[in-house]
Design a protein around this motif. Structure first.
Motif, PDB file in Angstrom:
ATOM      1  N   ARG A  43       0.792  -1.328   0.028  1.00 37.45           N
ATOM      2  CA  ARG A  43       0.108   0.136   0.194  1.00 37.45           C
ATOM      3  C   ARG A  43       0.934   1.336  -0.116  1.00 37.45           C
ATOM      4  O   ARG A  43       1.416   1.566   0.904  1.00 37.45           O
TER       5      ARG A  43
ATOM      6  N   ALA B  87      -4.549   1.128  -1.997  1.00 38.10           N
ATOM      7  CA  ALA B  87      -5.945   0.259  -1.382  1.00 38.10           C
ATOM      8  C   ALA B  87      -6.647  -0.231  -2.412  1.00 38.10           C
ATOM      9  O   ALA B  87      -6.526  -0.028  -3.653  1.00 38.10           O
TER      10      ALA B  87
ATOM     11  N   TYR C 219     -10.710  -2.206  -2.876  1.00 36.20           N
ATOM     12  CA  TYR C 219     -11.878  -2.180  -2.626  1.00 36.20           C
ATOM     13  C   TYR C 219     -12.703  -3.046  -3.555  1.00 36.20           C
ATOM     14  O   TYR C 219     -12.632  -2.998  -4.748  1.00 36.20           O
TER      15      TYR C 219
ATOM     16  N   ASP D 115      -9.189  -3.778   1.599  1.00 36.58           N
ATOM     17  CA  ASP D 115      -9.493  -2.440   2.598  1.00 36.58           C
ATOM     18  C   ASP D 115     -10.653  -2.134   2.860  1.00 36.58           C
ATOM     19  O   ASP D 115     -11.078  -1.559   3.843  1.00 36.58           O
TER      20      ASP D 115
ATOM     21  N   PRO E 180     -11.521  -7.043   6.482  1.00 31.78           N
ATOM     22  CA  PRO E 180     -11.937  -5.520   6.239  1.00 31.78           C
ATOM     23  C   PRO E 180     -13.349  -5.423   6.618  1.00 31.78           C
ATOM     24  O   PRO E 180     -14.034  -6.359   6.816  1.00 31.78           O
TER      25      PRO E 180
ATOM     26  N   ARG F 206     -11.542   5.885   4.424  1.00 33.48           N
ATOM     27  CA  ARG F 206     -10.214   5.598   5.156  1.00 33.48           C
ATOM     28  C   ARG F 206      -9.801   6.763   6.050  1.00 33.48           C
ATOM     29  O   ARG F 206      -9.860   7.707   5.590  1.00 33.48           O
TER      30      ARG F 206
END
Length: 344
Positions: free
Chosen positions: A75, A101, A103, A132, A154, A344
């Motif tokens: 990351r 990151a 998703y 994440d 996550p 985040r």
């Protein structure tokens, strides 16, 4: 696969999605949204959003991903965020390098794990734990997905789906009665649907019925079954429909919601099976009527009530369009996904 540095987000799609062909169809007015699922609308919330195809799963690529998969996910804050729509693409995103990151949405695995147990999905579990953040399209999926992933996974967010209200635009309510049913995912229930359509035809033999499905079941007399419709053909069929009817088996991922919202965006009333999470989309409105799983008689009855009262059907269609415009468009969907990403 490494990405160049820079802020923003990369929306990844499977290689077989063919983003260039999709863009051409969209430009010609034959496909909704500029990118699949309207994720191009993330541009309104995140600067520097681009789309990219994931690499094909060649033997060399699979071997490389197995090596990368045992390493901690890198990351780098200066790199873009990676985004995918479902867990199948998410498994590839898990080992995509050069990201700040990752998703992903999750669609299917909650039902698979609930029905068959989680042991055979261990590799997918490892991949999703490298994300994440994850989102699901039904609140009924949050708890089983969280349990499947285990402690330290996550966060899982509930994000309501949406459709392109500009592509699926409202049209005048038809004068000729037509019932339409669309969809062939693994949780559709063609047996119940065709039972309902046979009942309907016995009562109203004047009603045309068109079903898009790959079912091998012989349709009742007077019911036309087609295996595939393009987006443009589907839009035109909705425009001709008086009612859209959908039957599904029990499931957690709200099977049928895409067709339901597309039909409602066109201004058509909906009759659909009630499953967990469905009330969030179609409850509390005159636009939709819900029946219990496997109840073909109720599906036929509610559809007939709309057909027998075209004034009520047209009013339900107007309520349907307003329902979608008020919170279930791809613009709303993109805003919700962006909130997950930027949390985040």
């Amino acid at each position: 696969m490494a990405l160049g540095s820079g802020a923003g987000a990369v929306v990844f799609y499977p290689a077989d999605r063919d983003l260039d062909a999709w863009a051409e169809r969209h430009a010609a007015g034959a496909a909704p949204d500029r990118w699949p699922y309207g994720l191009d609308r993330l541009e309104a919330h995140i600067a520097g959003v681009v789309s990219k195809s994931l690499p094909a799963a060649t033997p060399i690529a699979r071997a490389a991903r197995r090596v990368i998969g045992v390493l901690p996910p890198g990351r780098r804050a200066s790199n873009p965020v990676g985004v995918t729509w479902d867990e199948n693409a998410g498994a590839l995103l898990a080992t995509t390098t050069g990201l700040s990151a990752r998703y992903s949405g999750v669609v299917w695995v909650t039902d698979s794990v609930t029905r068959r147990g989680g042991e055979q999905f261990a590799s997918l579990r490892r991949a999703l734990r490298r994300m994440d953040g994850l989102w699901v399209l039904s609140d009924a999926q949050v708890a089983p997905l969280t349990a499947f992933l285990g402690e330290g996974a996550p966060p899982v967010h509930y994000v309501r789906f949406g459709v392109d209200q500009d592509f699926f635009r409202p049209t005048p309510y038809p004068t000729r009665p037509l019932v339409v049913s669309v969809g062939g995912d693994r949780d559709r229930d063609p047996e119940t649907l065709l039972h309902a359509m046979a009942t309907l035809r016995r009562v109203r033999p004047d009603v045309e019925i068109v079903v898009q499905s790959r079912t091998s079941i012989d349709p009742p007399a007077g019911v036309s079954v087609v295996p595939y419709l393009s987006h443009a053909e589907l839009r035109d069929l909705y425009a001709r429909a008086s009612v859209v009817a959908i039957a599904t088996r029990a499931n957690l991922h709200v099977s049928g919601m895409t067709v339901g919202l597309e039909a409602m965006a066109t201004g058509r009333p909906l009759v659909i099976t009630r499953t967990p999470g469905m009330d969030d989309y179609f409850g509390g409105t005159s636009a939709a009527r819900m029946v219990e799983v496997g109840d073909g008689d109720a599906l036929a009855r509610e559809t007939l009530r709309l057909l027998d009262d075209p004034v009520a059907g047209a009013a339900a269609g107007e309520a349907a369009r307003a329902r979608v415009a008020g919170g279930f468009t791809t613009a709303h969907l993109a805003a919700r996904v962006a909130e997950v990403i930027t949390r985040r």
